[in-house]
Write a protein that holds these residues in place. Structure first.
Motif, PDB file in Angstrom:
ATOM      1  N   ARG A  42       0.826  -1.206   0.000  1.00  0.00           N
ATOM      2  CA  ARG A  42       0.000   0.000   0.000  1.00  0.00           C
ATOM      3  C   ARG A  42       0.861   1.257   0.000  1.00  0.00           C
ATOM      4  N   ALA A  43       1.896   1.252   0.834  1.00  0.00           N
ATOM      5  CA  ALA A  43       2.775   2.418   0.896  1.00  0.00           C
ATOM      6  C   ALA A  43       3.511   2.621  -0.429  1.00  0.00           C
ATOM      7  N   THR A  44       3.911   1.524  -1.064  1.00  0.00           N
ATOM      8  CA  THR A  44       4.584   1.634  -2.357  1.00  0.00           C
ATOM      9  C   THR A  44       3.639   2.206  -3.405  1.00  0.00           C
ATOM     10  N   LEU A  45       2.412   1.721  -3.440  1.00  0.00           N
ATOM     11  CA  LEU A  45       1.444   2.240  -4.413  1.00  0.00           C
ATOM     12  C   LEU A  45       1.136   3.712  -4.174  1.00  0.00           C
ATOM     13  N   GLU A  46       1.034   4.106  -2.914  1.00  0.00           N
ATOM     14  CA  GLU A  46       0.802   5.518  -2.612  1.00  0.00           C
ATOM     15  C   GLU A  46       1.983   6.366  -3.063  1.00  0.00           C
ATOM     16  N   GLY A  47       3.188   5.859  -2.846  1.00  0.00           N
ATOM     17  CA  GLY A  47       4.370   6.602  -3.266  1.00  0.00           C
ATOM     18  C   GLY A  47       4.463   6.737  -4.772  1.00  0.00           C
ATOM     19  N   VAL A  48       4.136   5.691  -5.499  1.00  0.00           N
ATOM     20  CA  VAL A  48       4.168   5.748  -6.961  1.00  0.00           C
ATOM     21  C   VAL A  48       3.075   6.677  -7.477  1.00  0.00           C
ATOM     22  N   THR A  49       1.933   6.682  -6.806  1.00  0.00           N
ATOM     23  CA  THR A  49       0.849   7.577  -7.211  1.00  0.00           C
ATOM     24  C   THR A  49       1.253   9.034  -7.028  1.00  0.00           C
ATOM     25  N   ARG A  50       1.960   9.324  -5.952  1.00  0.00           N
ATOM     26  CA  ARG A  50       2.361  10.708  -5.682  1.00  0.00           C
ATOM     27  C   ARG A  50       3.551  11.143  -6.521  1.00  0.00           C
ATOM     28  N   GLN A  51       4.500  10.243  -6.735  1.00  0.00           N
ATOM     29  CA  GLN A  51       5.697  10.581  -7.507  1.00  0.00           C
ATOM     30  C   GLN A  51       6.019   9.435  -8.472  1.00  0.00           C
ATOM     31  N   PRO A  52       5.395   9.452  -9.642  1.00  0.00           N
ATOM     32  CA  PRO A  52       5.597   8.345 -10.594  1.00  0.00           C
ATOM     33  C   PRO A  52       7.047   8.184 -11.061  1.00  0.00           C
ATOM     34  N   GLU A  53       7.827   9.241 -11.009  1.00  0.00           N
ATOM     35  CA  GLU A  53       9.216   9.151 -11.460  1.00  0.00           C
ATOM     36  C   GLU A  53      10.082   8.302 -10.522  1.00  0.00           C
ATOM     37  N   LEU A  54       9.613   8.042  -9.313  1.00  0.00           N
ATOM     38  CA  LEU A  54      10.357   7.216  -8.356  1.00  0.00           C
ATOM     39  C   LEU A  54       9.894   5.759  -8.356  1.00  0.00           C
ATOM     40  N   LYS A  55       9.184   5.362  -9.398  1.00  0.00           N
ATOM     41  CA  LYS A  55       8.625   4.008  -9.434  1.00  0.00           C
ATOM     42  C   LYS A  55       9.702   2.938  -9.271  1.00  0.00           C
ATOM     43  N   GLY A  56      10.798   3.060  -9.989  1.00  0.00           N
ATOM     44  CA  GLY A  56      11.857   2.049  -9.922  1.00  0.00           C
ATOM     45  C   GLY A  56      12.461   1.930  -8.539  1.00  0.00           C
ATOM     46  N   THR A  57      12.736   3.053  -7.917  1.00  0.00           N
ATOM     47  CA  THR A  57      13.320   3.052  -6.576  1.00  0.00           C
ATOM     48  C   THR A  57      12.355   2.466  -5.556  1.00  0.00           C
ATOM     49  N   LEU A  58      11.104   2.894  -5.625  1.00  0.00           N
ATOM     50  CA  LEU A  58      10.113   2.395  -4.673  1.00  0.00           C
ATOM     51  C   LEU A  58       9.851   0.908  -4.871  1.00  0.00           C
ATOM     52  N   GLN A  59       9.851   0.485  -6.134  1.00  0.00           N
ATOM     53  CA  GLN A  59       9.632  -0.932  -6.408  1.00  0.00           C
ATOM     54  C   GLN A  59      10.789  -1.778  -5.867  1.00  0.00           C
ATOM     55  N   THR A  60      11.998  -1.270  -6.026  1.00  0.00           N
ATOM     56  CA  THR A  60      13.161  -1.982  -5.483  1.00  0.00           C
ATOM     57  C   THR A  60      13.072  -2.088  -3.961  1.00  0.00           C
ATOM     58  N   LEU A  61      12.706  -1.004  -3.316  1.00  0.00           N
ATOM     59  CA  LEU A  61      12.555  -1.044  -1.860  1.00  0.00           C
ATOM     60  C   LEU A  61      11.454  -2.006  -1.428  1.00  0.00           C
ATOM     61  N   MET A  62      10.380  -2.067  -2.230  1.00  0.00           N
ATOM     62  CA  MET A  62       9.305  -2.993  -1.917  1.00  0.00           C
ATOM     63  C   MET A  62       9.796  -4.438  -2.045  1.00  0.00           C
ATOM     64  N   PHE A  63      10.576  -4.711  -3.098  1.00  0.00           N
ATOM     65  CA  PHE A  63      11.076  -6.074  -3.294  1.00  0.00           C
ATOM     66  C   PHE A  63      12.078  -6.473  -2.211  1.00  0.00           C
ATOM     67  N   ILE A  64      12.665  -5.517  -1.526  1.00  0.00           N
ATOM     68  CA  ILE A  64      13.534  -5.820  -0.391  1.00  0.00           C
ATOM     69  C   ILE A  64      12.700  -5.962   0.883  1.00  0.00           C
ATOM     70  N   GLY A  65      11.698  -5.108   1.041  1.00  0.00           N
ATOM     71  CA  GLY A  65      10.903  -5.096   2.267  1.00  0.00           C
ATOM     72  C   GLY A  65       9.964  -6.275   2.431  1.00  0.00           C
TER      73      GLY A  65
END
Length: 72
Positions: free
Chosen positions: A28-51
């Motif tokens: 949920r937090a990753t989706l909210e972050g991507v919704t707010r800042q789509p340019e950080l999708k790769g970084t947020l996705q990587t953090l999600m795959f670690i978390g």
């Protein structure tokens, strides 16, 4: 033996529920972050795959410990 088996079942169930809730919060937090800042999708996705595996490791450890207590 019956009470120990019941305790293991309760621990396994609570661990599964806790892991599911943790993964849901991370996604949920990753989706909210991507919704707010789509340019950080790769970084947020990587953090999600670690978390997510880190959040799943705790219930797995709890189940292993409960089985060790049951059969050890």
């Amino acid at each position: 033996m019956l009470m120990e088996a019941l305790a293991v079942a309760i621990v396994a169930g609570l661990a599964a529920i806790g892991g599911s809730i943790a993964v849901a919060i991370i996604v949920r937090a990753t989706l909210e972050g991507v919704t707010r800042q789509p340019e950080l999708k790769g970084t947020l996705q990587t953090l999600m795959f670690i978390g997510v595996p880190l959040a799943e490791a705790v219930p797995i450890i709890a189940i292993v410990i409960s089985f060790l207590l049951l059969f050890g």
